[in-house]
Design an enzyme around this catalytic site. Structure first.
Site, short mmCIF file in Angstrom:
data_model
loop_
_atom_site.label_atom_id
_atom_site.label_comp_id
_atom_site.label_asym_id
_atom_site.label_seq_id
_atom_site.Cartn_x
_atom_site.Cartn_y
_atom_site.Cartn_z
N GLY A 1 0.99 -0.70 -0.49
CA GLY A 1 -0.34 -0.17 -0.09
C GLY A 1 0.98 0.93 -0.24
N ALA B 1 -2.01 -3.58 7.15
CA ALA B 1 -3.29 -3.75 6.06
C ALA B 1 -4.80 -3.51 6.32
CB ALA B 1 -2.97 -5.63 5.78
N ALA B 2 -5.27 -3.24 5.28
CA ALA B 2 -6.60 -2.71 5.70
C ALA B 2 -7.13 -2.72 4.30
CB ALA B 2 -6.87 -1.37 6.85
N GLN B 3 -8.52 -2.99 4.27
CA GLN B 3 -10.04 -2.14 3.12
C GLN B 3 -9.82 -0.97 3.86
OE1 GLN B 3 -11.26 -0.34 0.73
NE2 GLN B 3 -13.45 -0.72 2.59
N THR C 1 -7.52 5.29 13.01
CA THR C 1 -7.96 7.16 12.24
C THR C 1 -7.95 7.26 12.55
OG1 THR C 1 -9.16 7.22 10.18
CG2 THR C 1 -9.48 5.38 11.06
N GLU D 1 -10.74 9.24 10.61
CA GLU D 1 -11.79 8.81 10.34
C GLU D 1 -13.01 8.19 12.06
OE1 GLU D 1 -12.45 9.38 7.31
OE2 GLU D 1 -14.85 8.43 7.51
N TYR E 1 -16.80 2.19 7.55
CA TYR E 1 -14.32 1.76 7.62
C TYR E 1 -14.41 2.30 9.78
CZ TYR E 1 -9.87 3.40 7.20
OH TYR E 1 -8.34 3.75 7.81
N LYS F 1 -12.90 -0.08 12.34
CA LYS F 1 -11.24 0.54 12.69
C LYS F 1 -11.85 0.99 14.41
CE LYS F 1 -8.17 1.13 9.73
NZ LYS F 1 -7.21 0.36 10.04
N HIS G 1 -2.87 11.55 5.90
CA HIS G 1 -1.60 11.07 5.22
C HIS G 1 -1.46 11.20 2.90
CE1 HIS G 1 -1.60 7.92 7.49
NE2 HIS G 1 -0.71 7.84 6.76
P1 NAP Z 1 -3.84 1.59 1.34
O1 NAP Z 1 -2.41 2.23 0.37
O2 NAP Z 1 -5.07 1.31 0.89
O3 NAP Z 1 -2.80 0.27 1.19
C1 NAP Z 1 -3.63 -0.93 2.33
C2 NAP Z 1 -2.90 -1.91 2.37
O4 NAP Z 1 -3.82 -3.43 2.97
C3 NAP Z 1 -2.69 -2.85 0.67
O5 NAP Z 1 -1.27 -3.14 1.07
C4 NAP Z 1 -3.82 -3.39 0.93
O6 NAP Z 1 -3.03 -4.27 -0.30
C5 NAP Z 1 -3.63 -4.43 1.67
N1 NAP Z 1 -4.73 -5.10 2.46
C6 NAP Z 1 -5.85 -4.90 2.13
N2 NAP Z 1 -7.04 -5.66 2.18
C7 NAP Z 1 -6.03 -6.63 2.67
C8 NAP Z 1 -6.15 -8.01 3.38
N3 NAP Z 1 -7.47 -8.35 3.48
N4 NAP Z 1 -5.43 -8.99 3.57
C9 NAP Z 1 -3.81 -8.64 3.00
N5 NAP Z 1 -3.66 -7.43 3.49
C10 NAP Z 1 -4.62 -6.43 2.99
O7 NAP Z 1 -3.66 2.00 2.94
P2 NAP Z 1 -2.31 3.31 3.36
O8 NAP Z 1 -2.67 4.46 3.24
O9 NAP Z 1 -0.74 2.77 3.28
O10 NAP Z 1 -2.70 3.33 4.88
C11 NAP Z 1 -2.16 2.46 5.95
C12 NAP Z 1 -2.63 1.77 6.96
O11 NAP Z 1 -3.42 2.75 7.65
C13 NAP Z 1 -4.94 1.26 7.03
O12 NAP Z 1 -4.82 0.50 7.21
C14 NAP Z 1 -5.56 2.86 7.07
O13 NAP Z 1 -6.90 2.38 7.23
C15 NAP Z 1 -4.65 3.36 7.79
N6 NAP Z 1 -4.74 4.66 7.65
C16 NAP Z 1 -4.38 5.60 6.86
C17 NAP Z 1 -4.82 6.77 6.41
C18 NAP Z 1 -4.08 7.47 5.59
O14 NAP Z 1 -4.45 8.82 5.37
N7 NAP Z 1 -3.63 6.81 4.49
C19 NAP Z 1 -5.04 8.11 7.74
C20 NAP Z 1 -5.10 6.93 9.14
C21 NAP Z 1 -5.08 5.67 8.94
P3 NAP Z 1 -3.64 -4.52 -1.64
O15 NAP Z 1 -2.35 -3.91 -2.61
O16 NAP Z 1 -3.51 -6.08 -2.86
O17 NAP Z 1 -4.77 -4.29 -2.46
N1 GDD Z 2 -12.27 9.67 -2.98
C1 GDD Z 2 -12.31 10.54 -3.23
N2 GDD Z 2 -12.85 11.02 -3.92
N3 GDD Z 2 -12.99 11.75 -2.57
C2 GDD Z 2 -13.81 12.77 -2.38
C3 GDD Z 2 -14.07 13.27 -3.65
C4 GDD Z 2 -14.15 11.95 -4.95
O1 GDD Z 2 -14.27 11.71 -5.85
N4 GDD Z 2 -14.69 14.35 -4.40
C5 GDD Z 2 -14.98 14.59 -2.59
N5 GDD Z 2 -14.40 13.85 -2.02
C6 GDD Z 2 -14.13 14.15 -0.50
C7 GDD Z 2 -15.04 12.78 0.02
O2 GDD Z 2 -15.68 12.65 0.09
C8 GDD Z 2 -14.15 12.74 1.41
O3 GDD Z 2 -14.98 13.60 2.65
C9 GDD Z 2 -12.70 13.88 1.79
O4 GDD Z 2 -12.51 14.36 -0.62
C10 GDD Z 2 -11.20 13.02 1.44
O5 GDD Z 2 -11.92 11.45 0.85
P1 GDD Z 2 -10.87 10.74 0.67
O6 GDD Z 2 -9.63 10.74 -0.39
O7 GDD Z 2 -11.27 9.56 0.03
O8 GDD Z 2 -10.09 10.31 1.95
P2 GDD Z 2 -10.92 9.69 3.43
O9 GDD Z 2 -10.10 11.59 4.03
O10 GDD Z 2 -12.29 9.68 3.42
O11 GDD Z 2 -10.13 8.75 4.28
C11 GDD Z 2 -8.81 8.62 4.30
O12 GDD Z 2 -8.20 9.61 5.02
C12 GDD Z 2 -8.46 8.52 6.59
C13 GDD Z 2 -7.93 9.32 8.07
O13 GDD Z 2 -9.28 9.85 8.38
C14 GDD Z 2 -8.27 7.01 3.79
O14 GDD Z 2 -6.69 7.03 4.00
C15 GDD Z 2 -8.33 6.35 5.04
O15 GDD Z 2 -8.24 5.06 5.11
C16 GDD Z 2 -8.63 7.02 6.50
O16 GDD Z 2 -8.33 6.22 7.21
#
Ligand code: NAP
Ligand code: GDD
Length: 346
Positions: free
Chosen positions: A11, A81-83, A125, A127, A149, A153, A179
Site C-alpha cells: 500500500g 493492511a486494511a480495506q 485513524t 476517521e 470503515y 477501525k 497523509h
Molecule cells: P492502502 O494504500 O490502501 O494500503 C492498504 C494495504 O492493505 C495494501 O497493501 C493492501 O493490499 C492491503 N490489504 C487490503 N486488504 C487486505 C487483506 N484482506 N489482507 C491483506 N492485506 C490487505 O492504505 P495506506 O494509505 O497505506 O494506509 C495504511 C493503514 O493506515 C490502513 O490501515 C489505513 O486504514 C490506515 N490509515 C491511513 C491513513 C491515510 O491517510 N493514508 C490515515 C489513517 C489511517 P493490496 O495492495 O493487495 O490492495
Molecule cells: N475519494 C474521493 N473521491 N473523495 C472525494 C471526492 C472524490 O471524487 N470528492 C470529494 N471527496 C471528499 C470525500 O467525500 C472526503 O470528504 C474527502 O474528499 C477525502 O476523501 P478521501 O481522499 O477518500 O479520504 P478519507 O478522508 O475519506 O479517508 C482517508 O483518510 C482517513 C483518515 O482520516 C483514508 O486514507 C482512510 O483510510 C483514512 O483512515
C-alpha cells in the site's frame, strides 16, 4: 538485528515504513495478498523490493497470519493492511468489518499465545472522529464514527487497548490524520486531483468529476507519518498518539492549489457529481498532535502547499515519461478511472 513485520506492504504507507526500517538496520518482512495482477509497483518505485522478505497472507485468513508471524519472528508488528477506502466500506461493509476490525484481534491473539513481548502497532485513524464534537481533535476527543470503515477501525482501536490492559501486551494505536504522497492510491481525492491536473495539463483529460468538495481534511506527508509510527513503538510504554499537522483545508483549497501549480483555474475543469457523494461523510478533521510532539519529539515538516506541489509535479513527470515511451513501475495507466461504467448502491 531487530526484525519487523509490516502488513499491507504493497500500500502507500508500507513501502515508506519499510524503507525507514531498512535504513535503521531492521530485517523487514512484509505481507502481500494474492491478486490476479501483481501490484509491487510502490516497492519497485522506492527500489526496496529486493531488500525485504515478502510473505503471502490475507487478514481474513488466520492461518496465513500465524504463518507470517512464525516466519518473521518479529520484535515489532505494524498492522497497516486494511480495506482503507471509506467509500468502499459502504459497498462492502461486512468485508470491511472483518479485514479492518476482527483481524486486529487475530494478531493480538497470536501475540498472546506465542510471544507476549512483540510490540504491536495498530493503524488507527482520524476517521474515528466522524461527526467531530470538538476541534482540534486529540487523544481524548470522543469518537463518533460515520462510516462502516470507521466503525470497524473503532473496534480495532478498542480491542488493542483492551489487550494492552488485560494481558500486558505492548499494543498501541496511531491515530493518524490523512497523509498523502505520490504513492497514494488513485481513488483518494488528493491523488485523484494531482493525477487529473497532470493529465489536463498534457491534454490527456478534459475535466474532473468530484463529490463533496466542501469537506475539510488535515493533510500531511506520508513519509513523515511512518516515522511517527516507528517512534510510537520505541516509546517506553504502550500509548495511543494522534499524528497530524494541525492545519485543515477543504478539497476546494486542494483544487485551487493543485490547478494553480500548473497555472490553470480549477473552476474551468471541475464538476461535481452526486454519485460521488457518500451516504455519510466526515465534514472536518483537524488534529492536535501536541502529545506526540511533547513525548516522542515528532513534528510534521511538509506544509500543505508543498505537499500539493510534490504530488502534482510527480504525476506530471510520470505522464511526460509515459508519453515519451518510458517503462517504469506506476499505477495510473492501469486505473479504470471514475464511474462511467461503475454502478454503486441503489
Ligand atoms: P492502502 O494504500 O490502501 O494500503 C492498504 C494495504 O492493505 C495494501 O497493501 C493492501 O493490499 C492491503 N490489504 C487490503 N486488504 C487486505 C487483506 N484482506 N489482507 C491483506 N492485506 C490487505 O492504505 P495506506 O494509505 O497505506 O494506509 C495504511 C493503514 O493506515 C490502513 O490501515 C489505513 O486504514 C490506515 N490509515 C491511513 C491513513 C491515510 O491517510 N493514508 C490515515 C489513517 C489511517 P493490496 O495492495 O493487495 O490492495
Ligand atoms: N475519494 C474521493 N473521491 N473523495 C472525494 C471526492 C472524490 O471524487 N470528492 C470529494 N471527496 C471528499 C470525500 O467525500 C472526503 O470528504 C474527502 O474528499 C477525502 O476523501 P478521501 O481522499 O477518500 O479520504 P478519507 O478522508 O475519506 O479517508 C482517508 O483518510 C482517513 C483518515 O482520516 C483514508 O486514507 C482512510 O483510510 C483514512 O483512515
Amino acid at each position: 538485528m531487530k526484525s519487523a513485520l509490516i502488513t499491507g506492504v504493497t500500500g502507500q504507507d508500507g513501502p515508506y515504513l519499510a524503507q525507514l526500517l531498512i535504513s535503521k538496520g531492521y530485517k523487514v518482512f512484509g505481507t502481500f495478498r494474492r491478486v490476479s495482477t501483481p501490484n509491487f509497483w510502490r516497492l519497485q518505485a522506492l527500489g526496496i523490493i529486493d531488500k525485504i522478505t515478502l510473505i503471502p497472507a490475507d487478514l481474513t485468513d488466520m492461518a496465513s497470519l500465524l504463518e507470517a508471524v512464525t516466519i518473521s519472528n518479529p520484535d515489532e508488528i505494524y498492522n497497516l493492511a486494511a480495506q482503507s477506502f471509506v467509500e468502499s466500506s459502504f459497498d462492502q461493509p461486512l468485508l470491511t468489518a472483518d479485514v479492518d476490525g476482527s483481524s486486529t484481534t487475530k494478531f493480538l491473539e497470536i501475540i498472546r499465545h506465542l510471544k507476549k513481548d512483540i510490540k504491536f502497532y495498530q493503524a488507527s485513524t482520524s476517521e474515528l472522529y466522524g461527526t467531530v464534537v470538538e476541534s482540534p481533535q486529540n487523544e481524548k476527543t470522543p469518537f463518533v464514527p460515520n462510516s462502516p470503515y470507521a466503525a470497524a477501525k473503532l473496534y480495532a482501536f478498542h480491542i488493542s487497548r483492551i489487550y494492552r490492559h488485560s494481558y500486558g501486551i505492548f499494543a498501541t494505536n496511531g491515530i493518524l490524520f490523512n497523509h498523502e504522497s505520490p504513492l497514494r492510491g488513485l481513488e483518494f481525492v488528493t491523488r485523484k486531483i494531482s493525477n487529473a491536473v497532470a493529465r489536463i495539463k498534457l491534454g490527456l483529460q478534459n475535466d474532473l468529476l468530484l463529490g463533496n468538495i466542501e469537506a475539510k481534511r488535515d493533510w500531511g506527508y506520508a513519509p513523515e507519518y511512518v516515522e511517527g509510527m516507528w517512534r510510537i513503538l520505541q516509546h517506553d510504554k504502550p500509548e495511543d498518539f494522534v499524528i497530524a499537522t494541525g492545519e485543515t483545508h477543504s478539497v476546494k483549497e486542494f483544487l485551487e492549489a493543485a490547478f494553480s501549480e500548473m497555472s490553470l483555474n480549477w473552476e474551468d475543469y471541475v464538476k461535481t457529481d452526486k454519485n460521488l457523494m457518500r451516504p455519510m461523510d466526515v465534514p472536518l478533521l483537524c488534529g492536535d498532535a501536541s502529545k506526540v510532539k511533547e513525548k516522542l519529539g515528532w513534528e510534521p515538516q511538509t506544509k500543505f502547499k508543498e505537499l500539493v506541489s510534490i504530488m502534482v509535479k510527480s504525476d506530471l513527470e510520470k505522464w511526460k515519461k509515459h508519453l515519451a515511451g518510458e517503462m517504469f513501475p506506476w499505477d495510473a495507466p492501469n486505473f479504470a478511472g471514475d464511474r462511467a461504467f461503475i454502478k454503486r448502491r441503489n
